[in-house]
Write an enzyme that holds these catalytic residues in place. Structure first.
Site, PDB file in Angstrom:
ATOM      1  N   CYS A  78       0.831  -1.212   0.000  1.00 23.37           N
ATOM      2  CA  CYS A  78       0.000   0.000   0.000  1.00 23.37           C
ATOM      3  C   CYS A  78       0.868   1.266   0.000  1.00 23.37           C
ATOM      4  O   CYS A  78       1.489   1.560  -1.018  1.00 23.37           O
ATOM      5  CB  CYS A  78      -0.985  -0.056   1.159  1.00 23.37           C
ATOM      6  SG  CYS A  78      -2.379   1.036   0.922  1.00 23.37           S
ATOM      7  N   ARG A 105      -2.247   7.257  -6.273  1.00 24.04           N
ATOM      8  CA  ARG A 105      -2.591   7.260  -4.841  1.00 24.04           C
ATOM      9  C   ARG A 105      -4.095   7.392  -4.643  1.00 24.04           C
ATOM     10  O   ARG A 105      -4.778   8.013  -5.446  1.00 24.04           O
ATOM     11  CB  ARG A 105      -1.918   8.439  -4.137  1.00 24.04           C
ATOM     12  CG  ARG A 105      -0.448   8.284  -3.987  1.00 24.04           C
ATOM     13  CD  ARG A 105       0.130   9.454  -3.210  1.00 24.04           C
ATOM     14  NE  ARG A 105      -0.292   9.440  -1.815  1.00 24.04           N
ATOM     15  CZ  ARG A 105      -0.114  10.452  -0.981  1.00 24.04           C
ATOM     16  NH1 ARG A 105       0.469  11.547  -1.383  1.00 24.04           N
ATOM     17  NH2 ARG A 105      -0.506  10.353   0.273  1.00 24.04           N
ATOM     18  N   ILE A 134      -7.176  -0.342   1.817  1.00 23.25           N
ATOM     19  CA  ILE A 134      -7.486   0.793   2.698  1.00 23.25           C
ATOM     20  C   ILE A 134      -6.905   2.062   2.063  1.00 23.25           C
ATOM     21  O   ILE A 134      -5.682   2.219   2.003  1.00 23.25           O
ATOM     22  CB  ILE A 134      -6.877   0.595   4.100  1.00 23.25           C
ATOM     23  CG1 ILE A 134      -7.362  -0.726   4.713  1.00 23.25           C
ATOM     24  CG2 ILE A 134      -7.228   1.775   5.010  1.00 23.25           C
ATOM     25  CD1 ILE A 134      -6.637  -1.119   5.984  1.00 23.25           C
ATOM     26  N   HIS A 170      -3.263  -5.190   1.831  1.00 15.23           N
ATOM     27  CA  HIS A 170      -2.569  -5.466   3.100  1.00 15.23           C
ATOM     28  C   HIS A 170      -2.677  -6.938   3.500  1.00 15.23           C
ATOM     29  O   HIS A 170      -3.558  -7.280   4.311  1.00 15.23           O
ATOM     30  CB  HIS A 170      -3.217  -4.647   4.224  1.00 15.23           C
ATOM     31  CG  HIS A 170      -3.001  -3.177   4.146  1.00 15.23           C
ATOM     32  ND1 HIS A 170      -2.002  -2.531   4.825  1.00 15.23           N
ATOM     33  CD2 HIS A 170      -3.669  -2.221   3.473  1.00 15.23           C
ATOM     34  CE1 HIS A 170      -2.057  -1.237   4.584  1.00 15.23           C
ATOM     35  NE2 HIS A 170      -3.057  -1.018   3.755  1.00 15.23           N
ATOM     36  N   GLU A 172      -0.960  -8.426   5.605  1.00 17.78           N
ATOM     37  CA  GLU A 172      -0.669  -8.533   7.045  1.00 17.78           C
ATOM     38  C   GLU A 172      -1.909  -8.304   7.903  1.00 17.78           C
ATOM     39  O   GLU A 172      -1.881  -8.543   9.102  1.00 17.78           O
ATOM     40  CB  GLU A 172       0.471  -7.564   7.418  1.00 17.78           C
ATOM     41  CG  GLU A 172       0.094  -6.103   7.609  1.00 17.78           C
ATOM     42  CD  GLU A 172      -0.167  -5.339   6.296  1.00 17.78           C
ATOM     43  OE1 GLU A 172      -0.164  -5.969   5.213  1.00 17.78           O
ATOM     44  OE2 GLU A 172      -0.387  -4.119   6.376  1.00 17.78           O
TER      45      GLU A 172
HETATM   46  N1  GLN Z   1      -3.485   6.475   1.113  1.00 22.71           N
HETATM   47  C1  GLN Z   1      -2.188   6.194   1.645  1.00 22.71           C
HETATM   48  C2  GLN Z   1      -1.118   6.977   0.880  1.00 22.71           C
HETATM   49  O1  GLN Z   1      -1.385   7.507  -0.140  1.00 22.71           O
HETATM   50  C3  GLN Z   1      -1.880   4.708   1.604  1.00 22.71           C
HETATM   51  C4  GLN Z   1      -2.868   3.961   2.455  1.00 22.71           C
HETATM   52  C5  GLN Z   1      -2.356   2.710   3.079  1.00 22.71           C
HETATM   53  O2  GLN Z   1      -1.155   2.444   3.148  1.00 22.71           O
HETATM   54  N2  GLN Z   1      -3.256   1.919   3.623  1.00 22.71           N
HETATM   55  O3  GLN Z   1      -0.027   7.055   1.336  1.00 22.71           O
END
Ligand code: GLN
Length: 196
Positions: A78, A105, A134, A170, A172
């Site tokens: 992420c 992003r 997320i 994720h 994890e």
């Molecule tokens: N939205 C976050 C970013 O742009 C990443 C979100 C995440 O790692 N769950 O850095």
């Protein structure tokens, strides 16, 4: 085998627990000395701008880039995937500038658009892999050396370029160990290539 988890911000503890469960030794990395001890590094999820700034403040950024270019396996989840990218389509600056992927992003919208799905990832697992997104990025385009491992709706959500692994989701935060096991296989292959 010691697997470092960059411990400046984000989902650090969960990755450390998964690494222990797949039989390697996790190490929280905040300093250059700690980074020296690791065979590989996980860049966790969190907030990429914050982690990016802290990597510089903690004097880790150049050393991570140097080790990764030498072949140290690095896995970004992420925000970690954003840190690895050579191109961030909706932002001017990049961070580690290592992996030839075009990342967008917050690609799925706001926090409320976080979601869970699952699908097969044949390179990684014999079963289906649960995927927790997320405020996740996705990859819009990959360079010629990047292998796509998983796509959802035409967008890449997992990819590998040699010693570099990136997932938009994720692993994890699930009970599924398959991506952590896959990362260990990358580390093992790398060490045997060095011995040969
Ligand atoms: N939205 C976050 C970013 O742009 C990443 C979100 C995440 O790692 N769950 O850095």
């Amino acid at each position: 085998m010691i697997v470092g988890v960059l411990a400046l911000q984000g989902a650090v503890r969960e990755h450390m627990q998964m690494i222990a469960r797949v039989g390697a030794t996790p190490l929280a990395v905040k300093t250059r000395d700690e980074l020296k001890k690791t065979d590989a590094l996980i860049l966790p999820g969190g907030e990429s701008t914050t982690i990016g700034k802290l990597m510089t403040e903690f004097n880790l950024k150049d050393e991570i880039i140097r080790r990764a270019k030498e072949g140290m396996p690095v896995w970004g989840t992420c925000a970690g995937m954003i840190l690895l990218a050579k191109h961030i389509v909706n932002q001017e600056n990049t961070h580690l500038d290592l992996m030839d992927i075009w990342v967008r992003r917050n690609a799925y919208g706001s926090q409320l658009d976080s979601f869970i799905t699952s699908q097969e990832v044949p390179e990684v697992s014999d079963g289906t892999v649960p995927m927790v997104f997320i405020r996740a990025p996705y990859v819009e385009k990959v360079g010629p050396d990047v292998k796509i491992l998983s796509e959802i709706g035409g967008k890449v959500v997992a990819a590998r370029q040699g010693n570099l692994l990136a997932t938009a989701f994720h692993p994890e935060l699930t009970e599924d160990l398959s991506f952590h096991k896959y990362f260990l296989r990358i580390i093992e292959d790398k060490s045997s290539a060095c011995e040969a």
